[in-house]
Design an enzyme around this catalytic site. Structure first.
Site, PDB file in Angstrom:
ATOM      1  N   ASP A 156      -3.148   2.397  -5.976  1.00 16.19           N
ATOM      2  CA  ASP A 156      -2.013   2.538  -5.063  1.00 16.19           C
ATOM      3  C   ASP A 156      -1.851   1.355  -4.108  1.00 16.19           C
ATOM      4  O   ASP A 156      -1.116   1.461  -3.114  1.00 16.19           O
ATOM      5  CB  ASP A 156      -2.122   3.838  -4.266  1.00 16.19           C
ATOM      6  CG  ASP A 156      -3.397   3.908  -3.432  1.00 16.19           C
ATOM      7  OD1 ASP A 156      -4.269   3.055  -3.624  1.00 16.19           O
ATOM      8  OD2 ASP A 156      -3.513   4.829  -2.595  1.00 16.19           O
ATOM      9  N   GLU A 157      -2.505   0.240  -4.376  1.00 11.44           N
ATOM     10  CA  GLU A 157      -2.339  -0.928  -3.514  1.00 11.44           C
ATOM     11  C   GLU A 157      -2.602  -2.215  -4.291  1.00 11.44           C
ATOM     12  O   GLU A 157      -3.364  -2.237  -5.257  1.00 11.44           O
ATOM     13  CB  GLU A 157      -3.255  -0.855  -2.290  1.00 11.44           C
ATOM     14  CG  GLU A 157      -4.719  -0.757  -2.614  1.00 11.44           C
ATOM     15  CD  GLU A 157      -5.595  -0.664  -1.370  1.00 11.44           C
ATOM     16  OE1 GLU A 157      -5.335  -1.384  -0.388  1.00 11.44           O
ATOM     17  OE2 GLU A 157      -6.555   0.120  -1.402  1.00 11.44           O
TER      18      GLU A 157
ATOM     19  N   ASP B  75       0.851  -1.189   0.000  1.00 14.64           N
ATOM     20  CA  ASP B  75       0.000   0.000   0.000  1.00 14.64           C
ATOM     21  C   ASP B  75       0.891   1.246   0.000  1.00 14.64           C
ATOM     22  O   ASP B  75       1.704   1.443   0.906  1.00 14.64           O
ATOM     23  CB  ASP B  75      -0.891  -0.013   1.245  1.00 14.64           C
ATOM     24  CG  ASP B  75      -1.954   1.077   1.237  1.00 14.64           C
ATOM     25  OD1 ASP B  75      -2.109   1.737   0.194  1.00 14.64           O
ATOM     26  OD2 ASP B  75      -2.619   1.271   2.270  1.00 14.64           O
TER      27      ASP B  75
END
Length: 397
Positions: free
Chosen positions: A112-113, A10
């Site tokens: 983003d993860e 993350d």
């Protein structure tokens, strides 16, 4: 069955961090992560809200989602930088490309993860905790931003672990650590528990994850329906869901994109389809292949998924042919709900030199289209992909 090993990676404060790295790479003298700074929409276009904030801005009381007007009241020296989703996609792809060295089973959960199924990789790369620290440190050193890495025996535990404390940390939450590390947390911290649900739980006297784990499941199902069963399982660390990855082996080529935000604008969605079709076409032609089967899949904001494939009468590999078929499938699939992920792909290959054109096709037209495609490919190879684009990819003002 052997225990699974799942990693959750993350990015810390992704939009602001990626903007900061990009600015530094392009001559900006200061790191906006250390200043009173936010990423925010255009106030003139009624999108003037805080999308991401620096730690100094957070310490001044600035919160994500509030208006820029209110944020500036709290922090008069606030600097506002516009979002740039092209940059965010660039850094997201860089990270994803790096992570693929450790496993081909990676689910891009958001821009983003992502989740990594590391189970089969243990014998290749070693202890998952060592690799988690290596991933964290490599991304920081080589890409310029920090991540948290959670390690667990399923997606839920890996996700919960990555949220324990930030930034730039590695945490574990294995099955034998649930009682010690997860149960004492407030029920609001449990993954997938929203504000309204948590309020109902607290009103029932269920204040911690321990309380939820030890509440009668039948009672929870009566009150919360299917959500009740899921909450009870999650509170006990139970999650059997698989890491959903797109297979792109020798018998298929695919390209996918996690959108920076849930999108229901068809024009924007088709630009994504166009970009993905270019990527698939480029990879096909690089292998001197053409394909007679195309497919498109859509994942919605609620994580439901639709997919469809189409077998063609002849093999294709040009950008336009691929795009036109992907769009047909997209139009037949899309239910007008917000989309978070699009994937397109091809299979059933033939070597381009082996193709035989139908007697009913316009051979001269197809040869001209191939010549144009070859010119476009050579120009992209020389000047870069973003220098040669199609008219429908140009952003309208």
């Amino acid at each position: 069955m052997k225990d699974r090993v799942i990693l959750h990676v993350d990015v810390n404060n992704a939009f602001l961090s990626w903007s900061a790295v990009w600015l530094l790479k392009n001559g900006y003298k200061v790191d906006i992560r250390n200043r009173f700074a936010v990423i925010g929409g255009d106030e003139k276009k009624r999108r003037g809200v805080v999308l991401a904030k620096s730690i100094p801005a957070k310490q001044m009381g600035v919160v994500t989602g509030e208006s820029l007007y209110l944020a500036k009241k709290k922090c008069p020296n606030l600097e506002v930088f516009p979002p740039n989703f092209k940059i965010y996609s660039y850094f997201s792809n860089k990270m994803f490309d790096y992570l693929q060295k450790y496993s081909d089973k990676i689910e891009r959960y958001s821009i983003d993860e992502c989740f990594i199924d590391y189970t089969d990789s243990v014998k290749l790369f070693g202890d998952p905790l060592d690799i988690a620290y290596k991933i964290k440190n490599d991304i920081k050193e080589n890409l310029g931003f920090t991540v948290n890495v959670g390690v667990g025996n399923n997606k839920l535990c890996a996700k919960m672990a990555s949220d324990f404390s930030k930034p730039d940390k590695v945490h574990t939450l294995f099955s034998d650590e649930i009682e010690q590390k997860m149960w004492p947390l407030p029920v609001t911290d449990l993954f997938m528990i929203g504000k309204k649900t948590s309020e109902k739980l607290i009103n029932l006297g269920i204040k911690t994850i321990y309380d939820l784990a030890n509440t009668d499941e039948d009672m929870l199902v009566r009150i919360f329906k299917s959500m009740g069963k899921m909450m009870h399982e999650y509170a006990n660390g139970i999650d059997n869901s698989l890491v959903e990855y797109e297979y792109a082996g020798p018998k298929s080529i695919s390209s996918s994109s996690v959108l920076p935000y849930d999108c229901d604008n068809k024009e924007e969605l088709l630009k994504v389809v166009r970009s993905l079709s270019i990527d698939v076409g480029k990879r096909l032609r690089k292998q001197s292949k053409s394909a007679s089967c195309v497919y498109t899949s859509i994942k919605y904001a609620d994580f439901s998924k639709n997919s469809k494939q189409l077998k063609l009468d002849r093999e294709i590999n040009s950008d336009n042919d691929l795009y036109n078929h992907f769009v047909k499938l997209f139009n037949s699939l899309w239910n007008l709900e917000p989309v978070r992920n699009i994937c397109v792909g091809v299979s059933n290959f033939k070597n381009t030199g082996e193709l035989q054109l139908s007697l009913f096709e316009n051979n001269i037209k197809i040869e001209k289209e191939n010549d144009v495609q070859n010119i476009v490919d050579s120009l992209r190879e020389k000047f870069g992909n973003d220098k040669i684009i199609y008219a429908d990819m140009i952003r309208k003002k």
